[in-house]
Design a protein around this motif. Sequence first.
Motif, mmCIF file in Angstrom:
data_model
loop_
_atom_site.group_PDB
_atom_site.id
_atom_site.type_symbol
_atom_site.label_atom_id
_atom_site.label_comp_id
_atom_site.label_asym_id
_atom_site.label_seq_id
_atom_site.Cartn_x
_atom_site.Cartn_y
_atom_site.Cartn_z
ATOM 1 N N ASP A 251 0.831 -1.204 0.000
ATOM 2 C CA ASP A 251 0.000 0.000 0.000
ATOM 3 C C ASP A 251 0.862 1.250 0.000
ATOM 4 O O ASP A 251 1.902 1.309 0.679
ATOM 5 N N THR A 252 0.439 2.263 -0.760
ATOM 6 C CA THR A 252 1.135 3.549 -0.756
ATOM 7 C C THR A 252 0.745 4.344 0.486
ATOM 8 O O THR A 252 -0.231 4.010 1.179
ATOM 9 N N ALA A 253 1.505 5.411 0.759
ATOM 10 C CA ALA A 253 1.198 6.261 1.914
ATOM 11 C C ALA A 253 -0.200 6.845 1.788
ATOM 12 O O ALA A 253 -0.938 6.958 2.771
ATOM 13 N N GLY A 254 -0.572 7.226 0.571
ATOM 14 C CA GLY A 254 -1.901 7.786 0.351
ATOM 15 C C GLY A 254 -2.992 6.775 0.646
ATOM 16 O O GLY A 254 -4.023 7.112 1.248
ATOM 17 N N GLU A 255 -2.772 5.535 0.227
ATOM 18 C CA GLU A 255 -3.770 4.492 0.484
ATOM 19 C C GLU A 255 -3.888 4.204 1.980
ATOM 20 O O GLU A 255 -4.991 4.002 2.497
ATOM 21 N N VAL A 256 -2.767 4.202 2.689
ATOM 22 C CA VAL A 256 -2.789 3.982 4.121
ATOM 23 C C VAL A 256 -3.542 5.112 4.829
ATOM 24 O O VAL A 256 -4.371 4.878 5.717
ATOM 25 N N ALA A 257 -3.283 6.371 4.406
ATOM 26 C CA ALA A 257 -3.955 7.526 4.999
ATOM 27 C C ALA A 257 -5.456 7.449 4.776
ATOM 28 O O ALA A 257 -6.253 7.697 5.700
ATOM 29 N N ARG A 258 -5.848 7.104 3.554
ATOM 30 C CA ARG A 258 -7.279 6.979 3.267
ATOM 31 C C ARG A 258 -7.896 5.829 4.061
ATOM 32 O O ARG A 258 -9.050 5.913 4.517
ATOM 33 N N GLY A 259 -7.143 4.761 4.232
ATOM 34 C CA GLY A 259 -7.635 3.628 5.010
ATOM 35 C C GLY A 259 -7.853 3.988 6.474
ATOM 36 O O GLY A 259 -8.839 3.580 7.096
ATOM 37 N N ILE A 260 -6.925 4.776 7.024
ATOM 38 C CA ILE A 260 -7.067 5.209 8.411
ATOM 39 C C ILE A 260 -8.285 6.108 8.566
ATOM 40 O O ILE A 260 -9.066 5.979 9.519
ATOM 41 N N ASP A 261 -8.466 7.034 7.624
ATOM 42 C CA ASP A 261 -9.644 7.919 7.673
ATOM 43 C C ASP A 261 -10.938 7.114 7.633
ATOM 44 O O ASP A 261 -11.895 7.403 8.363
ATOM 45 N N GLU A 262 -10.965 6.098 6.768
ATOM 46 C CA GLU A 262 -12.163 5.266 6.647
ATOM 47 C C GLU A 262 -12.389 4.447 7.918
ATOM 48 O O GLU A 262 -13.527 4.306 8.387
ATOM 49 N N ALA A 263 -11.295 3.948 8.503
ATOM 50 C CA ALA A 263 -11.414 3.173 9.744
ATOM 51 C C ALA A 263 -11.946 4.059 10.876
ATOM 52 O O ALA A 263 -12.815 3.636 11.649
ATOM 53 N N GLU A 264 -11.466 5.294 10.962
ATOM 54 C CA GLU A 264 -11.951 6.218 11.992
ATOM 55 C C GLU A 264 -13.436 6.518 11.791
ATOM 56 O O GLU A 264 -14.200 6.586 12.755
ATOM 57 N N ARG A 265 -13.831 6.707 10.530
ATOM 58 C CA ARG A 265 -15.238 6.991 10.244
ATOM 59 C C ARG A 265 -16.120 5.835 10.692
ATOM 60 O O ARG A 265 -17.183 6.046 11.299
ATOM 61 N N ARG A 266 -15.682 4.611 10.437
ATOM 62 C CA ARG A 266 -16.474 3.441 10.807
ATOM 63 C C ARG A 266 -16.552 3.266 12.328
ATOM 64 O O ARG A 266 -17.581 2.846 12.858
ATOM 65 N N ILE A 267 -15.458 3.585 13.017
ATOM 66 C CA ILE A 267 -15.475 3.495 14.488
ATOM 67 C C ILE A 267 -16.480 4.479 15.053
ATOM 68 O O ILE A 267 -17.299 4.138 15.918
ATOM 69 N N ARG A 268 -16.436 5.732 14.571
ATOM 70 C CA ARG A 268 -17.349 6.760 15.100
ATOM 71 C C ARG A 268 -18.802 6.447 14.751
ATOM 72 O O ARG A 268 -19.707 6.792 15.509
ATOM 73 N N GLU A 269 -19.002 5.793 13.625
ATOM 74 C CA GLU A 269 -20.362 5.412 13.241
ATOM 75 C C GLU A 269 -20.877 4.305 14.164
ATOM 76 O O GLU A 269 -22.050 4.298 14.552
ATOM 77 N N ALA A 270 -19.997 3.367 14.526
ATOM 78 C CA ALA A 270 -20.401 2.249 15.385
ATOM 79 C C ALA A 270 -20.509 2.678 16.846
ATOM 80 O O ALA A 270 -21.419 2.258 17.561
ATOM 81 N N VAL A 271 -19.575 3.530 17.298
ATOM 82 C CA VAL A 271 -19.544 3.990 18.689
ATOM 83 C C VAL A 271 -19.389 5.505 18.677
ATOM 84 O O VAL A 271 -18.269 6.025 18.667
ATOM 85 N N PRO A 272 -20.489 6.246 18.685
ATOM 86 C CA PRO A 272 -20.428 7.716 18.564
ATOM 87 C C PRO A 272 -19.598 8.409 19.642
ATOM 88 O O PRO A 272 -19.061 9.492 19.392
ATOM 89 N N ILE A 273 -19.485 7.812 20.845
ATOM 90 C CA ILE A 273 -18.719 8.495 21.892
ATOM 91 C C ILE A 273 -17.211 8.344 21.690
ATOM 92 O O ILE A 273 -16.434 8.955 22.441
ATOM 93 N N ALA A 274 -16.780 7.550 20.693
ATOM 94 C CA ALA A 274 -15.344 7.432 20.384
ATOM 95 C C ALA A 274 -14.924 8.690 19.622
ATOM 96 O O ALA A 274 -14.866 8.707 18.401
ATOM 97 N N ARG A 275 -14.644 9.745 20.363
ATOM 98 C CA ARG A 275 -14.375 11.052 19.752
ATOM 99 C C ARG A 275 -12.899 11.311 19.511
ATOM 100 O O ARG A 275 -12.539 12.155 18.692
ATOM 101 N N VAL A 276 -12.025 10.639 20.260
ATOM 102 C CA VAL A 276 -10.588 10.822 20.092
ATOM 103 C C VAL A 276 -9.992 9.479 19.662
ATOM 104 O O VAL A 276 -10.022 8.511 20.421
ATOM 105 N N ILE A 277 -9.490 9.432 18.427
ATOM 106 C CA ILE A 277 -9.002 8.167 17.861
ATOM 107 C C ILE A 277 -7.587 8.369 17.311
ATOM 108 O O ILE A 277 -7.342 9.302 16.544
ATOM 109 N N TYR A 278 -6.689 7.497 17.721
ATOM 110 C CA TYR A 278 -5.321 7.494 17.197
ATOM 111 C C TYR A 278 -5.023 6.102 16.654
ATOM 112 O O TYR A 278 -5.051 5.124 17.398
#
Length: 297
Positions: A251-278
């Motif tokens: 995976d390229t750096a761009g693909e990894v960055a987009r993957g992280i953004d998508e993973a964060e979006r899915r976490i917040r959708e599943a658990v709305p109180i997960a406001r700080v994600i690293y």
Amino acid sequence: MAIAVAKFVAAAFTGSSSMLAEGIHSVADSGNQVLLLIGGKRAARASTKEHPFGYGRERYFYAFVVAVVLFTIGAAFSLYEGIHKIVAPHGVDAPIWAFAVLIFAIIAEAFSFRTAIVESNAVRGKQSWVAFIRRSKSPELPVILLEDLGALLGLIFALFGVTMAVITGDGTWDGIGTVMIGVLLAVIAVVLAMETKSLLVGEGATPEMERQIREALESAPEVARIIHMRTLHLGPEELLVGAKIAVAGEDTAGEVARGIDEAERRIREAVPIARVIYLEPDLDRARTTPDASPTGA
């Protein structure tokens, strides 16, 4: 506070230590509600440079103070007054005042306790009451539940002590009822202190919430697997999630960055109180290096 005033009036007319202890108990309970309101207000403040994660855990601190206040003011005074009455007993004068106030207070506290039960049932789900008090991340409802239960039982103990003192003509029973109130308040204070201390030190997400976060992370296409994950409540309605995730080596750096953004979006959708994600990406060594440890770097 109205109930507290009524108890003090009854204590003045009857000389009952049980009524005096119950009056102090009501003052302590009223003060505790003010402390919980202050904690909620201060916790709502915006984050600052000194406190970058905000002030959400102030609610835990003020709930802990409630436990200390309940013990030092309610329990300690009741035990002192009860022991003093047992050592130097005297009868209960004009007991009609005590009976009238106690019956009124029992009705009022039962209504208050019912309200707390209804509010708790709305968020308790299928948990038992013990599990709800132990696992709740919001301290206010468990505190109020235990306080209301203690208030109701304390009134019953006071009624028992006054009734026995009137029937037997022995004021020692009034002191015994007062000591029972003190022991009850001490037990509740210790339980509250232990539970709020755990929240104050830092608790992670519930097993169900952690499962939802893991499923959300693993469902992201760019996430091969979770190497390890940690969660921490910054407040009752704010959760910090930190995880190291394995990504494909190609995976390229761009693909990894987009993957992280998508993973964060899915976490917040599943658990709305997960406001700080690293999320920290790492190579999926299980794929790139067959002999590597499955736990990753």
